[in-house]
Scaffold this motif. Sequence first.
Motif, mmCIF file in Angstrom:
data_model
loop_
_atom_site.group_PDB
_atom_site.id
_atom_site.type_symbol
_atom_site.label_atom_id
_atom_site.label_comp_id
_atom_site.label_asym_id
_atom_site.label_seq_id
_atom_site.Cartn_x
_atom_site.Cartn_y
_atom_site.Cartn_z
ATOM 1 N N VAL A 1 0.817 -1.169 0.159
ATOM 2 C CA VAL A 1 -0.082 0.200 0.077
ATOM 3 C C VAL A 1 0.868 1.294 -0.002
ATOM 4 O O VAL A 1 0.458 2.182 -0.820
ATOM 5 C CB VAL A 1 -0.788 0.028 1.173
ATOM 6 N N ARG A 2 1.980 1.142 0.547
ATOM 7 C CA ARG A 2 3.042 2.270 0.482
ATOM 8 C C ARG A 2 3.401 2.895 -0.556
ATOM 9 O O ARG A 2 3.630 4.048 -0.823
ATOM 10 C CB ARG A 2 4.017 1.979 1.672
ATOM 11 N N ASP A 3 3.318 2.030 -1.515
ATOM 12 C CA ASP A 3 3.809 2.234 -2.964
ATOM 13 C C ASP A 3 2.646 2.951 -3.732
ATOM 14 O O ASP A 3 3.006 3.476 -5.079
ATOM 15 C CB ASP A 3 4.582 1.137 -3.683
ATOM 16 N N ALA A 4 1.444 2.754 -3.368
ATOM 17 C CA ALA A 4 0.451 3.428 -4.129
ATOM 18 C C ALA A 4 0.215 4.733 -3.913
ATOM 19 O O ALA A 4 -0.368 5.128 -2.496
ATOM 20 C CB ALA A 4 -0.940 2.496 -3.705
ATOM 21 N N PHE A 5 0.562 5.688 -4.758
ATOM 22 C CA PHE A 5 0.327 7.006 -4.662
ATOM 23 C C PHE A 5 -0.905 7.768 -5.442
ATOM 24 O O PHE A 5 -0.822 7.214 -6.602
ATOM 25 C CB PHE A 5 1.740 7.871 -4.863
ATOM 26 N N ALA A 6 -1.391 8.568 -4.934
ATOM 27 C CA ALA A 6 -2.726 9.241 -5.578
ATOM 28 C C ALA A 6 -1.921 10.123 -6.562
ATOM 29 O O ALA A 6 -1.010 11.057 -5.984
ATOM 30 C CB ALA A 6 -3.672 9.360 -4.578
ATOM 31 N N ALA A 7 -2.657 10.465 -7.400
ATOM 32 C CA ALA A 7 -2.364 11.645 -8.201
ATOM 33 C C ALA A 7 -3.506 12.331 -8.675
ATOM 34 O O ALA A 7 -4.566 11.742 -8.874
ATOM 35 C CB ALA A 7 -1.735 11.012 -9.625
ATOM 36 N N THR A 8 -3.407 13.664 -8.639
ATOM 37 C CA THR A 8 -4.312 14.535 -8.930
ATOM 38 C C THR A 8 -4.541 14.948 -10.573
ATOM 39 O O THR A 8 -3.398 14.962 -11.273
ATOM 40 C CB THR A 8 -4.458 15.955 -8.418
ATOM 41 N N VAL A 9 -5.726 14.854 -11.130
ATOM 42 C CA VAL A 9 -5.818 15.189 -12.601
ATOM 43 C C VAL A 9 -6.840 16.455 -12.707
ATOM 44 O O VAL A 9 -7.741 16.436 -11.860
ATOM 45 C CB VAL A 9 -6.551 13.917 -13.010
ATOM 46 N N GLU A 10 -6.351 17.231 -13.573
ATOM 47 C CA GLU A 10 -7.210 18.525 -13.708
ATOM 48 C C GLU A 10 -8.195 18.246 -14.734
ATOM 49 O O GLU A 10 -7.860 17.734 -15.656
ATOM 50 C CB GLU A 10 -6.201 19.551 -14.083
ATOM 51 N N GLN A 11 -9.602 18.492 -14.371
ATOM 52 C CA GLN A 11 -10.390 18.328 -15.357
ATOM 53 C C GLN A 11 -10.821 19.533 -15.961
ATOM 54 O O GLN A 11 -11.265 20.402 -15.296
ATOM 55 C CB GLN A 11 -11.661 17.739 -14.529
ATOM 56 N N ARG A 12 -10.579 19.528 -17.466
ATOM 57 C CA ARG A 12 -10.832 20.863 -18.012
ATOM 58 C C ARG A 12 -12.163 20.747 -18.685
ATOM 59 O O ARG A 12 -12.652 21.919 -19.177
ATOM 60 C CB ARG A 12 -9.721 21.116 -19.094
ATOM 61 N N ALA A 13 -12.853 19.612 -18.903
ATOM 62 C CA ALA A 13 -14.133 19.465 -19.598
ATOM 63 C C ALA A 13 -14.800 18.514 -18.849
ATOM 64 O O ALA A 13 -14.483 17.773 -18.111
ATOM 65 C CB ALA A 13 -13.740 18.790 -21.207
ATOM 66 N N PRO A 14 -16.265 18.844 -19.118
ATOM 67 C CA PRO A 14 -17.420 17.961 -18.198
ATOM 68 C C PRO A 14 -17.075 16.449 -18.712
ATOM 69 O O PRO A 14 -16.795 16.133 -19.771
ATOM 70 C CB PRO A 14 -18.538 18.536 -18.538
ATOM 71 N N ALA A 15 -17.098 15.560 -17.669
ATOM 72 C CA ALA A 15 -17.193 14.047 -17.779
ATOM 73 C C ALA A 15 -18.315 13.772 -18.792
ATOM 74 O O ALA A 15 -17.796 12.934 -19.699
ATOM 75 C CB ALA A 15 -17.018 13.393 -16.499
ATOM 76 N N ILE A 16 -19.261 14.286 -18.795
ATOM 77 C CA ILE A 16 -20.398 13.890 -19.738
ATOM 78 C C ILE A 16 -20.640 15.135 -20.771
ATOM 79 O O ILE A 16 -21.273 16.188 -19.995
ATOM 80 C CB ILE A 16 -21.515 13.495 -19.222
ATOM 81 N N GLU A 17 -20.440 15.169 -21.945
ATOM 82 C CA GLU A 17 -20.737 16.353 -22.725
ATOM 83 C C GLU A 17 -22.103 16.604 -22.925
ATOM 84 O O GLU A 17 -22.869 15.418 -23.130
ATOM 85 C CB GLU A 17 -19.929 16.230 -24.050
ATOM 86 N N PRO A 18 -22.675 17.709 -23.090
ATOM 87 C CA PRO A 18 -24.043 17.790 -23.463
ATOM 88 C C PRO A 18 -24.278 17.436 -24.665
ATOM 89 O O PRO A 18 -23.727 17.684 -25.715
ATOM 90 C CB PRO A 18 -24.264 19.288 -23.087
#
Length: 95
Positions: free
Chosen positions: A41-58
């Motif tokens: 578990v100690r090797d599992a690092f979380a990474a942040t992702v910047e979301q620039r567009a909505p996950a579901i496009e209209p």
Amino acid sequence: MSPSQVKATTRMVVASFAAGAGAMVLLGLVAPVAMQGGLSVRDAFAATVEQRAPAIEPLDVAAIEAQLAEADRAMTTMRDSTADEMAQLQRLSGR
């Protein structure tokens, strides 16, 4: 031995073989990974992702309606181009 005893013995042998094979697969695949720290578990690092567009496009309703209208026009054109052949098939089939 009766047929039911033969079936029971066969089932027991097959189940024993399957359990042994499953145990060997488990030890052969999982044990090396666990020993090397692959599940650490100690090797599992979380990474942040910047979301620039909505996950579901209209939905673009106008584009969808235009696509459906084009498909309708194409179907009408195909239907008109094959009308003579379909009429001939109807006559030949006796309907």
